[in-house]
Every structure is written in C-alpha cells, then in structure tokens.
Design a protein around this motif. Structure first.
Motif, PDB file in Angstrom:
ATOM      1  N   ASN A  30       0.898  -1.173   0.000  1.00 13.45           N
ATOM      2  CA  ASN A  30       0.000   0.000   0.000  1.00 13.45           C
ATOM      3  C   ASN A  30       0.932   1.216   0.000  1.00 13.45           C
ATOM      4  O   ASN A  30       1.506   1.578   1.013  1.00 13.45           O
ATOM      5  N   GLU A  46     -10.497   0.312  -1.335  1.00 12.46           N
ATOM      6  CA  GLU A  46     -10.387   1.507  -0.493  1.00 12.46           C
ATOM      7  C   GLU A  46     -11.160   2.687  -1.047  1.00 12.46           C
ATOM      8  O   GLU A  46     -11.106   2.968  -2.251  1.00 12.46           O
ATOM      9  N   ARG A  47     -11.830   3.375  -0.158  1.00 15.68           N
ATOM     10  CA  ARG A  47     -12.467   4.653  -0.504  1.00 15.68           C
ATOM     11  C   ARG A  47     -11.411   5.575  -1.127  1.00 15.68           C
ATOM     12  O   ARG A  47     -10.332   5.760  -0.553  1.00 15.68           O
ATOM     13  N   GLY A  97      -3.422   3.339   8.448  1.00 16.89           N
ATOM     14  CA  GLY A  97      -2.565   2.475   9.267  1.00 16.89           C
ATOM     15  C   GLY A  97      -1.220   2.199   8.625  1.00 16.89           C
ATOM     16  O   GLY A  97      -0.174   2.270   9.282  1.00 16.89           O
ATOM     17  N   TYR A 130       2.532   5.080  -0.868  1.00 17.58           N
ATOM     18  CA  TYR A 130       2.233   6.518  -0.851  1.00 17.58           C
ATOM     19  C   TYR A 130       3.500   7.295  -1.177  1.00 17.58           C
ATOM     20  O   TYR A 130       4.618   6.828  -0.915  1.00 17.58           O
ATOM     21  N   GLY A 166      -4.178  -0.780   6.565  1.00 20.81           N
ATOM     22  CA  GLY A 166      -3.921  -1.004   7.997  1.00 20.81           C
ATOM     23  C   GLY A 166      -5.155  -0.768   8.849  1.00 20.81           C
ATOM     24  O   GLY A 166      -5.494  -1.592   9.707  1.00 20.81           O
ATOM     25  N   THR A 167      -5.845   0.352   8.601  1.00 19.03           N
ATOM     26  CA  THR A 167      -7.067   0.596   9.383  1.00 19.03           C
ATOM     27  C   THR A 167      -8.111  -0.468   9.044  1.00 19.03           C
ATOM     28  O   THR A 167      -8.872  -0.898   9.911  1.00 19.03           O
TER      29      THR A 167
END
Ligand SMILES: N[C@@H](CCC[C@H](N)C(=O)O)C(=O)O
Length: 284
Positions: A13, A216-217, A76, A15, A226-227
């Motif tokens: 994930n 994911e939104r 997360g 970024y 993570g969340t």
C-alpha cells in the motif's frame, strides 16, 4: 515546482511522502498534487500522497490523500511509514513517539535502529462502533453487526467499524471469490454511507488468522489497508468468530499484519514499513 519526495509502502500500500518540515506545500495544491503523484503514467505511481508535517499537538503529524485527491482521516500503513521515516531521518529521537492524524493522536514504536527500521507497532486507539459515528444512515444502534445489507440484488451482512475512518466489513467463504471489483465500488458510494466507505472482505482461516482484501475509498483496490485490517479483526470479534486479547494474523494481498484488540478496548497493529524510492517530482 520541483518537489522532493520519498515513496514508501506498507505491504504494497504505497504513498508518496513529502517531508513538509523541509518542503512546505500550500493547502490548496494538495488535492491536485495527490492525483498527479499517484498517476502511474505521468506521475510516480502510488495509492496516494502523505504529508509528514510539524505540529504542536504531537511529535510529528500525518495527513493522507487518496489516489482521487480526497483526504482521509487515518491510514494504518501510512502511520508505520511515517514512524519509520521520522525515526530514520531523526525528526524524533525516541523509539516511542506520538503522531497526529485528523482522527486524533496515536502512539508508534519503531523496531530497528536509525539505519533501518524494519517494523513498527502502533496503538491505533479505540474502535468507534455507533452507527451515526461510522457514519451510516439508519436508526441509531451501538453496533452494526451482521446487519442485512442488500446491494445489486445480493443479500449480504455488514459489520461496520470506524478506526477514525469508516469501514464496511463482509465475511466471505472463499477470499479468492470475493466480489472486490464488482461490489467494492458500488458499496463504497452506497447512499447509506454519507461519507463513502472503505470496503473489506474477510475469510476466517482459523481462530488466529484471517484472509483479507480491500476496496479503499478514494483509491480502489490496494494491496493492503492497515485501518481496514484493524476494523476487520474488530468485526470478526464482534461476530464472535474470534476472541479479544489474542493476536490475529491478517493475510493481506501484500503480506501480513498482526492485530490485537486488547481488553482495554484499544487496537494494536504491528507490521513492516519499507522505502522504495527517493527523488524529485517535477510538477507544472
Ligand atoms: N490505506 C490506508 C487507508 C487510507 C485512507 C482510506 N482510503 C480512507 O479514505 O479512509 C490504511 O492503511 O489504513
């Protein structure tokens, strides 16, 4: 503009991180910048943008923007990356420190040394379960657990959990058959979720393991969330298929996270964070 960046990921994930201690970016540019850096053809390619920023409320601050430029309140995988970056770049000196998010402060502990932090543990705080706080439309209840949820003529059962950001969790019998790309985008934008929602499908493997996939939104399919993994463990416990105070291994598409919902109601997450690229992004 020539913007120094670091690309990091938690279990795939990914970024683009900008250290605004050194390189401040104006607020009104962040939405477009997130879309620009995330683009795999004309940008760098990522699931979004994260700012690591100075704050007087914690030792370091984090803001997260999804691939579509929308701002999330928590992340997360981003938190573990921010903790690794902050410790390796000596923005903090202690191994345990606080990080501000739009959903409140969390405490992170890095495992490793200044040359290389391999893993990070984060106290993600207490899950929020009231329907109105998710937020989800309908009569107020303390918990939305296995509630019938019809979508595209399919009868599902939803459990909702907020970890500072909203999650709708669905059990499936076979994770490889999860309707990730078919129902994921429809549920994300379902009118019952006024702020949209992150969508998770989980399959129980045994009392201590879950398979997990996420839509994911604001970003679509990602390798990990993570969340979402924290929310899924809470959902599994609320559905009485798993127990509190036991570490659960969540198998995400990009690797494993270790999550415990402790007796004191706080959710702890442990997992890897990795750096892949540093560079300069040229933005017109
Ligand atoms: N990937 C993240 C969550 C990012 C924000 C989410 N898409 C939202 O809009 O709430 C994670 O690791 O938690």
């Amino acid at each position: 503009m020539e913007i120094p960046f670091t690309k990091m990921h938690g279990l795939g994930n990914s970024y683009i991180f900008i250290n605004t201690f050194d390189y401040p970016v104006e607020d009104e540019k962040l939405h477009d910048l997130a879309i620009a850096v995330a683009d795999k053809d004309t940008g760098i390619g990522s699931d979004g943008l994260i700012l690591i920023h100075p704050t007087d409320k914690a030792e370091v601050g984090m803001r997260i923007f999804n691939r579509d430029g929308s701002e999330g309140k928590n992340c997360g995988n981003g938190l573990r990356c921010v903790a690794k970056f902050a410790y390796e770049h000596q923005l903090v000196s202690k191994k345990t420190f606080t990080i501000e998010t739009k959903a409140g402060n969390v405490t992170a502990e890095v495992h490793g040394d200044k040359d290389y932090v391999e893993e990070v543990t984060v106290d993600m705080g207490e899950p929020i379960l009231n329907r109105s706080a998710i937020p989800m439309k309908g009569d107020e209840v303390k918990q939305v657990v296995a509630e019938p949820f019809v979508v595209s003529d399919q009868e599902l059962a939803v459990t909702t959990v907020s970890m500072g950001n909203p999650h709708a969790v669905f059990f499936v019998d076979d994770i490889n058959q999860a309707p990730l790309t078919t129902l994921g985008p429809i549920i994300e934008k379902d009118a019952r979720f006024p702020e949209s929602v992150n969508v998770e499908f989980i399959e129980k493997v045994n009392d201590r393991e879950l398979h997990f996939r996420v839509w994911e939104r604001g970003s679509g399919v990602t390798q990990a969330c993570g969340t979402g993994a924290c929310a899924s463990v809470v959902a599994a416990i609320l559905n009485q298929t798993m127990e509190k105070a036991k570490e659960i291994t969540v198998h995400l598409a990009g690797g494993d996270l270790y999550i415990t919902w402790r007796e004191d109601n706080r959710v702890w997450m442990r997992g890897k964070a990795e750096t892949s690229i540093t560079g300069i992004f040229f933005w017109q």
